[in-house]
Design a protein around this motif. Sequence first.
Motif, PDB file in Angstrom:
ATOM      1  N   ASP A  17      10.024  68.701  75.186  1.00  0.00           N
ATOM      2  CA  ASP A  17       9.401  67.490  74.646  1.00  0.00           C
ATOM      3  C   ASP A  17       9.890  66.327  75.494  1.00  0.00           C
ATOM      4  O   ASP A  17      11.090  66.017  75.507  1.00  0.00           O
ATOM      5  CB  ASP A  17       9.789  67.276  73.179  1.00  0.00           C
ATOM      6  N   VAL A  18       8.968  65.681  76.187  1.00  0.00           N
ATOM      7  CA  VAL A  18       9.325  64.643  77.145  1.00  0.00           C
ATOM      8  C   VAL A  18       8.658  63.328  76.776  1.00  0.00           C
ATOM      9  O   VAL A  18       7.481  63.297  76.408  1.00  0.00           O
ATOM     10  CB  VAL A  18       8.891  65.054  78.571  1.00  0.00           C
ATOM     11  N   LEU A  19       9.416  62.241  76.874  1.00  0.00           N
ATOM     12  CA  LEU A  19       8.860  60.902  76.759  1.00  0.00           C
ATOM     13  C   LEU A  19       8.869  60.277  78.147  1.00  0.00           C
ATOM     14  O   LEU A  19       9.903  60.204  78.818  1.00  0.00           O
ATOM     15  CB  LEU A  19       9.674  60.043  75.781  1.00  0.00           C
ATOM     16  N   LEU A  20       7.705  59.831  78.584  1.00  0.00           N
ATOM     17  CA  LEU A  20       7.504  59.290  79.928  1.00  0.00           C
ATOM     18  C   LEU A  20       7.351  57.777  79.829  1.00  0.00           C
ATOM     19  O   LEU A  20       6.544  57.279  79.048  1.00  0.00           O
ATOM     20  CB  LEU A  20       6.238  59.915  80.524  1.00  0.00           C
ATOM     21  N   THR A  21       8.141  57.043  80.623  1.00  0.00           N
ATOM     22  CA  THR A  21       8.125  55.585  80.570  1.00  0.00           C
ATOM     23  C   THR A  21       7.673  54.999  81.899  1.00  0.00           C
ATOM     24  O   THR A  21       8.190  55.356  82.958  1.00  0.00           O
ATOM     25  CB  THR A  21       9.519  55.026  80.215  1.00  0.00           C
ATOM     26  N   ASP A  22       6.695  54.095  81.836  1.00  0.00           N
ATOM     27  CA  ASP A  22       6.204  53.370  83.006  1.00  0.00           C
ATOM     28  C   ASP A  22       6.863  51.994  83.017  1.00  0.00           C
ATOM     29  O   ASP A  22       7.002  51.363  81.971  1.00  0.00           O
ATOM     30  CB  ASP A  22       4.677  53.231  82.917  1.00  0.00           C
TER      31      ASP A  22
END
Length: 434
Positions: free
Chosen positions: A254-259
Amino acid sequence: MTGASTASAVVAKRVDDGEPDTEEIRELVRAAGYEVAGEVTQSRTADPALQLGEGKVGELAALVAETGAETVVFDNRLGPYQTFNLGDHLPDGVTVMDRFTLILEIFGQRAQTRKAQLQVELAELRYELPRAEAKASLAKRDERPGFMGLGEYDESREQDIKAQISRIRDELEQIEATERQRRDRRRESGFDLVALAGYTSAGKSTLMRALAADLDLDENEALHPDLDTTAESRDELFTTLGTTTRRMELDERDVLLTDTVGFISDLPHWLVESFKSTLDSVYQADLVLLVVDASEPVEEIREKLATSHDTLYERNEAPIVTVFNKVDRISEDELAEKREALSALAPNPIAVSALAGTGLDDLRERVTYALPRREKERLVLPMTDETMSVVSWLHDNAHVEDVTYGDDEVVVAFEARPKIVEQSRDKASTLASA
């Protein structure tokens, strides 16, 4: 510091030698909402008083008068006295700014969140402080009123600036503390944190949209109250100023990707420092995807990679995976040449086209491989009323491989971050002693 859409500006740039390149500063000027009315360039050492030579400043003044431009934007860093002296040579009412003032103007236009607005205000104040000190010095010398490029003088302004800087720092520290707690909660919930970094306009926001598993996180709203609308994908500088976070689902993670805001070359320390809390999402990530535009000339990519590494290696401890984006714009031979030429700065990069959707599976596979290793665990839980809530918690926070239900016990096999494994053992111990 906002430019009307109909305002025009003349661009000026000096380089020590070679041919001045004004493409980036022109893009910045247009991003701020100005029309580029013309440009003046010079190849020579800097004039301490005017940045350009006096004859070239005369050309600049004539061009400003001819075009009716309200603003002159230098692609060089101007000191307070250079700004004052240039204003004295230009037509009345013309504003003089350098690239950093311009960047702040763009940031001010794009800042939507309270944190972004505070960071812009802090950077503006840090930029203004030495100019306020210069105005005080000029006033003591009885220079003519108006201060030309520096603006009017208010003797209390210097102390006001220092007080405002202190106030903003305090508020930003409170916001940063809240964000640290949020990151910790996400990790405790089993999420890996991946940050997109790279030079502005590398295509980070487009890549995020391509990788985001869902754009609607209603089921996680309580966990992620900060999640904003997914970053827009537009071909202009600084579309993303704050941070945007979305779920990126992998098969077993489970990954949270931040820009985040894009890097830009030759930024002064005070500007980087003002936006350091935005970069905390990069510094505190488990993995950084460093995105570059592979369609740009190799020397330009090399310079931008070096700039990005300088920024990242200051405080970043996470592994870095370089992503060559926009490969749909170049041939396979050109891609191979760039891989070879940039291998020292970008070992084993992943080639993708976020727009065309190519290479994304390879990128997901690399992300899975590069993230911190997970531990395997097998728990034997007693069959009690509370056991099912622990099994449910494991499904939410770990990758459950198997659950076997017996008459008196439940056996759960799973993989998870070390912290989750430790918490699961504590929960199992509590069940056993109940």
